[in-house]
Design a protein around this motif. Structure first.
Motif, PDB file in Angstrom:
ATOM      1  N   ASP A 212      95.596  98.035  39.561  1.00 29.59           N
ATOM      2  CA  ASP A 212      96.787  97.663  40.323  1.00 29.59           C
ATOM      3  C   ASP A 212      96.393  97.020  41.651  1.00 29.59           C
TER       4      ASP A 212
ATOM      5  N   ARG B 118      97.024  93.087  42.903  1.00 26.61           N
ATOM      6  CA  ARG B 118      97.716  92.728  44.139  1.00 26.61           C
ATOM      7  C   ARG B 118      96.839  91.860  45.016  1.00 26.61           C
TER       8      ARG B 118
ATOM      9  N   GLY C  32     108.315 104.376  24.970  1.00 28.80           N
ATOM     10  CA  GLY C  32     107.946 105.572  25.724  1.00 28.80           C
ATOM     11  C   GLY C  32     106.806 106.331  25.082  1.00 28.80           C
TER      12      GLY C  32
ATOM     13  N   LEU D  18     100.185 105.715  41.450  1.00 26.22           N
ATOM     14  CA  LEU D  18      99.156 104.771  41.022  1.00 26.22           C
ATOM     15  C   LEU D  18      99.659 103.941  39.856  1.00 26.22           C
ATOM     16  N   GLY D  19      99.369 102.670  39.898  1.00 25.41           N
ATOM     17  CA  GLY D  19      99.605 101.840  38.716  1.00 25.41           C
ATOM     18  C   GLY D  19     101.044 101.434  38.493  1.00 25.41           C
ATOM     19  N   ALA D  20     101.860 101.417  39.537  1.00 25.67           N
ATOM     20  CA  ALA D  20     103.241 100.954  39.396  1.00 25.67           C
ATOM     21  C   ALA D  20     103.460  99.858  40.434  1.00 25.67           C
ATOM     22  N   PRO D  21     103.194  98.610  40.048  1.00 24.51           N
ATOM     23  CA  PRO D  21     103.186  97.535  41.047  1.00 24.51           C
ATOM     24  C   PRO D  21     104.501  97.397  41.817  1.00 24.51           C
ATOM     25  N   ASN D  22     105.628  97.772  41.206  1.00 24.14           N
ATOM     26  CA  ASN D  22     106.896  97.569  41.900  1.00 24.14           C
ATOM     27  C   ASN D  22     107.506  98.850  42.441  1.00 24.14           C
TER      28      ASN D  22
ATOM     29  N   VAL E 241     109.050 105.691  36.544  1.00 20.44           N
ATOM     30  CA  VAL E 241     108.797 105.929  37.966  1.00 20.44           C
ATOM     31  C   VAL E 241     110.053 106.447  38.657  1.00 20.44           C
TER      32      VAL E 241
ATOM     33  N   ALA F  81      97.745 112.986  37.255  1.00 18.34           N
ATOM     34  CA  ALA F  81      96.641 112.044  37.422  1.00 18.34           C
ATOM     35  C   ALA F  81      95.374 112.803  37.778  1.00 18.34           C
TER      36      ALA F  81
ATOM     37  N   ILE G  31      93.894 102.772  36.522  1.00 18.49           N
ATOM     38  CA  ILE G  31      95.075 101.950  36.796  1.00 18.49           C
ATOM     39  C   ILE G  31      95.276 101.757  38.291  1.00 18.49           C
TER      40      ILE G  31
ATOM     41  N   GLU H  73     103.691 101.967  23.169  1.00 19.49           N
ATOM     42  CA  GLU H  73     103.504 101.195  24.404  1.00 19.49           C
ATOM     43  C   GLU H  73     102.196 100.413  24.384  1.00 19.49           C
TER      44      GLU H  73
ATOM     45  N   ASN I 130     100.970 100.158  33.120  1.00 18.38           N
ATOM     46  CA  ASN I 130     102.026  99.271  33.591  1.00 18.38           C
ATOM     47  C   ASN I 130     101.475  97.978  34.170  1.00 18.38           C
ATOM     48  N   VAL I 131     100.170  97.947  34.384  1.00 18.12           N
ATOM     49  CA  VAL I 131      99.558  96.864  35.134  1.00 18.12           C
ATOM     50  C   VAL I 131      98.876  95.905  34.165  1.00 18.12           C
TER      51      VAL I 131
ATOM     52  N   ALA J 222      93.948 107.454  35.395  1.00 22.23           N
ATOM     53  CA  ALA J 222      94.746 107.262  36.608  1.00 22.23           C
ATOM     54  C   ALA J 222      93.981 106.430  37.625  1.00 22.23           C
TER      55      ALA J 222
ATOM     56  N   PHE K 298      98.050 101.724  27.787  1.00 17.34           N
ATOM     57  CA  PHE K 298      99.485 101.943  27.997  1.00 17.34           C
ATOM     58  C   PHE K 298      99.815 101.895  29.493  1.00 17.34           C
TER      59      PHE K 298
ATOM     60  N   ALA L 120     100.367 109.135  38.262  1.00 16.80           N
ATOM     61  CA  ALA L 120      99.897 107.887  37.670  1.00 16.80           C
ATOM     62  C   ALA L 120     100.986 107.377  36.749  1.00 16.80           C
ATOM     63  N   ALA L 121     101.493 106.206  37.069  1.00 17.89           N
ATOM     64  CA  ALA L 121     102.576 105.637  36.276  1.00 17.89           C
ATOM     65  C   ALA L 121     101.994 104.849  35.117  1.00 17.89           C
ATOM     66  N   THR L 122     102.551 105.040  33.940  1.00 18.73           N
ATOM     67  CA  THR L 122     102.157 104.236  32.788  1.00 18.73           C
ATOM     68  C   THR L 122     103.433 103.763  32.109  1.00 18.73           C
ATOM     69  N   ARG L 123     103.254 102.981  31.053  1.00 20.43           N
ATOM     70  CA  ARG L 123     104.417 102.543  30.283  1.00 20.43           C
ATOM     71  C   ARG L 123     105.086 103.712  29.598  1.00 20.43           C
ATOM     72  N   ALA L 124     104.377 104.845  29.485  1.00 21.58           N
ATOM     73  CA  ALA L 124     104.945 106.002  28.802  1.00 21.58           C
ATOM     74  C   ALA L 124     105.772 106.878  29.741  1.00 21.58           C
TER      75      ALA L 124
END
Lengths: 662, 662
Positions: free
Chosen positions: B379, B383, B229, A619-623, A596, A515, B375, B234, B356-357, B372, B354, A589-593
């Motif tokens: 995010d 929230r 992925g 960052l960017g991973a709500p769960n 986590v 990130a 997102i 994505e 997650n949010v 980064a 791409f 930084a988390a993405t769909r790609a």
């Protein structure tokens, strides 16, 4: 509380036990103003060499002020006298030791039956730590025991430090003479009385431990109504829902049971001993209930009811009377006007609060002089996965104070970090000394409310807190190594970094992740806090670039958007092995790609054996989980923002630096 | 973009269109350095009175510097000449107006065929705003149109401001004469060329709007693989899951469909027009794909692929070539090296990222020079219940920049607040002027990354950002009313207060609630930010105490632990009606003895018609909503900590104060 085999107890210097002087003991331990432990004991014949060394170590000025002449031979003669004089002559000499070295000596010579002349010499190297005060107090106590009613001393008017010692002691008459001398005299009865009273309080606090309050075998909730929504009812429900391991009783004259819990008309009717009473009756009924608790042999009570000192002078009087009542029965009180207490130890599981939040078990001990602030911290801690060992809502602090809890948590094995929210200090000097002592083993994080006039106005109504000027608070904290937190959030964040993981041993921060922008912000935040983000050596940089495809290997290390868990793991390992960082921040930084879970696992593998702290920002991973759990069960905190992570690491660095100071 | 009926367009003063001078127009609008709009137009006969007034309004010194003598009559004579001279003589005079008032005049008199002598007079009251520069640039453009190749001016060496105007213009020869005069001359060809180039860029930017990019009717994802992925895959899934309302295509030579979406071998094969291409092919293939998009008539492309300027000189060249390619086809580019773009408008529903949010629809427009960071903000906003209107990940900013988006969002009706994360400024002066203009209607919140050397090091590798010194950034922001945010969290928090609710009209904060300690911390935080927490008048305090049973009615108002939703509602109403506060913070500590839903409803009722901001801090309720929704659908932000709430309110106060400055 014992710190070595020849000590009786450790106490604030101004509370040093005088009674100890009558016992045939090797000495007394006390806390110096800087938190170091000072050992005071009668002089022995084999002290001659140490005293000679002291005489020759001190400055010319100190010799001059002590002997009114620059004469080391006078000093040596005096040493001979102190170490060889016949104790039956009525002469007394005490020495002060720090780390086994003699750093001061105080003595008196009888003049008449009940009067004596005293003198002091303290090593220049330890001036300013209150060691003179400790010697004076102890000497006065011994003198009193031996029938000396007045102690006199002549000192030069220019001897500021010694005059200050006498002034500070607060029981000294002072006459300034024209000759440039100041004649000081002290009523040892008064001195001993003062000391007695202080020592009494101190000893009482020690004897009447907080254990029955915080680790009770049985709890009675007095004033637990049948209806949901009442405070007593809700505390009882929290105790039930929290699966308290001991016996639980309700006191309610109008019910046989509250839910599943048996109810009794009064505390006197409860079968079997009650360790802790939680009192939630209307304020007018509180004194009678406290009295009944005392008569029933209850050890401690948490008074949730409000309507005492926060309402003004009348309330203060009622509160003082409550304390007297409790003292008479050796009943310790928490509150009134508080939220309750928590102990998450698995063998206890006490949640005696009416909060909505159930704290996780863990290692942060928390005391808050505001229930609202307490639950705000508990809530944030729970969300962040940070567990609590014990929590105490102090309320109006009629009895149990932050200082008591500092002492209690010092040796409490489940507690790693102590967090306090305070609006006032009952005894700031004692707080400083305790905090400094406790801070050597456990960090003490404090949010101090009431810095502003508006805040103090609110505090005065709210918990009847008396004001301490904020500059004084800053000085107090700086002296005692307390980590002042600007906000509640910061307290939880810092506690997360300080719990259960290694401390940083320096201020070099490595930042690594996928990130880029988070790395930029982390480096900026570090710079603002004087945390270094040094460039890596050419070797490390090459290893990072070659093996991970890092876009930027300088530090921050940007592994680029294409980074995989494997490259991240490798990069963290390279940095940890380089020895070029004192702490690591992984910015992910988390993405769909990406994944986590896999990334957390990679970080956990890389950090498993780390001897420096590793923290994460995701960052960017709500769960996403708020922590990366390692194989050994410890966890790396995961922060939602890079700036927050760096600020928390900064506190850990500051603490580590303070603790390693000599 | 039109601000009044007689304007052509608004542009940065240094980019003022010269071509406009040939058109039969009443004048040109430009931005002065302070963001005010300056209207420049040819002098008219009926300007005589206004120019006379100007002559008599300016200071003696200004008259002296203009006419080399303290002579208002010379000035008046000159005015007569300007307003009556025959235009066929080749004489030209332009006036500058601010708010309809003539504040400056510039003119030239021909000397030979292709040379003229020029002179300026600018009102003292507007000195320092660059109005002289604007007049000079416009005059040069007009001169060039009329065949004048050189403009000359003599000015006194002591006339610093005027010399600075000429220096700033950057195309002036200067000769210092012994007489104390400075002889200035300018090549109008060069001046006009510079202006032409700037104007061209400006006009192009305006003509080639961002609309097809951000509100496309059809989107093709180029490089959308079959496997989950992959970035292209994505993005396509996000577009599908986000329920994009337009036509969706995939470009993949190896597939007929990606999920439910039809795939084509190349963009040329896609049936029907494509507004937006999202490019996720390997970097080596990007130029060919951009070319293909251009040939296929695509309007805009978002290049997600990394591996360009962030890798160094080679990458920068590739990127420059990409831009040329795109320009040739009037194809606008976002990125490369970015996360994508979002438009939450219900008639569009574009999530071309791409991430997650999934952002909520709302009124914060966000541009981030780091995916980064983007997102992280999205995010946190989600929230907190804060919706987004549009989001753009800027990446390497080869074409679309923060400035372009400022212009775009200025008139974008769904956007109330603009948030930017920037690591560099392509054109800081233009940014300042735009931000100042936009800020008059919408707050502009900026986090600037790369303040520290470590941060700049990281930024350089990450988005190839060039450094602007942080002190310059601070000055730029202060001038232009930009709200600098210290952290990403602060940006979201401030946006929550600034979105859709009234602005504070002063800096008096009232704090009210059942959470005494939270009130203390809020008051402390306010004090640190120079926000007043004034004591209430006796009348208001009495009303609060009598009707609500407040423990402390001073401000902060502590309603005590026994407060009910009804007493809280009443207290908030009393405060709102008192007119003694410019903003209200409700501090609510939730316990098992209260009901969060009922409390929110009470706050919503009390705040329904409030003309000042009301924000809430709710402590100890893990499942509480992040906002109190009012009857009209707007919402009060609920913060987890009092300090955070106050800081956010502080930004709103600062913005409001700046906006109401003349």
């Amino acid at each position: 509380m014992t710190t070595s085999e020849h000590t009786e107890h450790v106490a604030g210097g101004d509370h040093q036990s005088a009674t100890g002087a009558t016992a045939a003991v090797a000495g007394w331990d006390a806390l110096a103003a800087d938190g170091s432990v000072v050992h005071i004991r009668p002089v022995r014949a084999d002290d001659e060499q140490a005293l000679d060394e002291l005489n020759h170590r001190v400055s010319d000025r100190t010799i001059y002020l002590r002997f009114f002449a620059l004469s080391r031979s006078a000093a040596d003669q005096h040493t001979r006298h102190l170490t060889t004089a016949d104790p039956l002559d009525g002469h007394v000499a005490l020495v002060a030791e720090v780390d086994g070295e003699v750093v001061g000596v105080a003595s008196y010579e009888p003049m008449r039956t009940d009067e004596a002349e005293m003198a002091f010499l303290v090593d220049d190297a330890v001036h300013g730590r209150g060691i003179g005060t400790l010697l004076l107090e102890q000497l006065a106590a011994v003198a009193r025991e031996r029938g000396i009613r007045h102690l006199h001393a002549d000192t030069l008017a220019e001897n500021g430090p010694m005059l200050r010692v006498f002034m500070d002691s607060g029981f000294t008459e002072v006459h300034r003479l024209d000759s440039g001398l100041v004649e000081l005299s002290m009523d040892t009865a008064y001195a001993a009385r003062t000391l007695d009273r202080m020592a009494e309080r101190e000893r009482a606090a020690e004897e009447r431990s907080l254990k029955p309050l915080l680790a009770p075998h049985s709890v009675a909730v007095i004033g637990a109504g049948r209806e949901a929504g009442g405070i007593g009812h809700e505390v009882l429900m929290n105790l039930v829902d929290g699966e308290f391991t001991g016996h639980l009783f309700a006191v309610n004259p109008h019910a046989d049971r509250i839910g599943e819990i048996p109810a009794y008309p009064s505390i006197a009717d409860v079968p079997g001993p009650v360790d802790l009473a939680v009192i939630a009756v209307p304020s007018v009924a509180v004194p009678a209930v406290v009295e009944a608790c005392g008569l029933a042999g209850v050890s401690g009570a948490v008074i949730l009811t409000s309507g005492f000192s926060e309402l003004g002078a009348d309330g203060r009087q009622v509160q003082r009377d409550l304390l007297k009542l409790a003292r008479r029965h050796s009943l310790r009180l928490i509150g009134p006007n508080c939220l309750g207490i928590v102990n998450t130890a698995p063998e206890i599981r006490l949640d005696a609060t009416f909060a909505n939040v159930r704290p996780l078990p863990g290692s942060l001990a928390l005391a808050a002089q505001s229930g609202a602030v307490g639950i705000a911290v508990l809530d944030h801690a729970s969300r962040a996965g940070l567990g609590i060992s014990e929590f105490v809502s102090l309320g109006n602090k009629v009895d149990v104070s932050g200082n008591d809890l500092l002492l209690h948590w010092w040796n409490e094995p489940r507690t790693d970090v102590i967090g306090l929210y305070l609006e006032s200090f009952g005894n700031p000097r004692k707080f400083g000394r305790l905090a400094r002592l406790v801070g050597r083993t456990k960090p003490v994080l404090v949010v101090k409310g009431g810095r502003s006039s508006g805040g103090r106005r609110a505090g005065a109504s709210h918990t009847a807190a008396a004001a301490t000027p904020d500059t004084a608070v800053d000085a107090l904290f700086a002296q005692s190594g307390v980590l002042r937190m600007e906000t509640l959030e910061e307290l939880v964040d810092a506690a997360r970094v300080l719990s259960g993981r290694p401390l940083p041993r320096g201020s070099r921060l490595a930042i690594v992740g996928n990130a880029g922008g988070a790395g930029v912000l982390a480096a900026d935040a570090a710079s603002a806090l004087d945390i270094e983000v040094p460039e890596f050596s050419a070797v490390t940089a090459a290893e990072l670039t070659d093996d991970t495809g890092a876009v930027g290997a300088g530090n921050p290390v940007d592994l680029g958007a294409a980074a995989t868990p494997a490259t991240l793991e490798h990069a963290v390992r390279v940095i940890l092995n380089s020895g070029e960082a004192d702490a690591v921040l992984v910015t992910y930084a988390a993405t769909r790609a990406g994944d986590v879970g896999e990334t957390y696992a990679a970080i956990a593998r890389a950090a498993a054996d780390s001897t420096i702290p590793v923290v994460v920002t995701c960052l960017g991973a709500p769960n996403a989980e708020p922590q990366v759990v390692l194989g050994d069960g410890s966890a790396l905190p995961v922060f939602p923002f890079p700036e927050t992570a760096v600020r928390a690491l900064g506190h850990a660095m500051r603490y580590s630096e303070w603790r390693t100071r000599p």
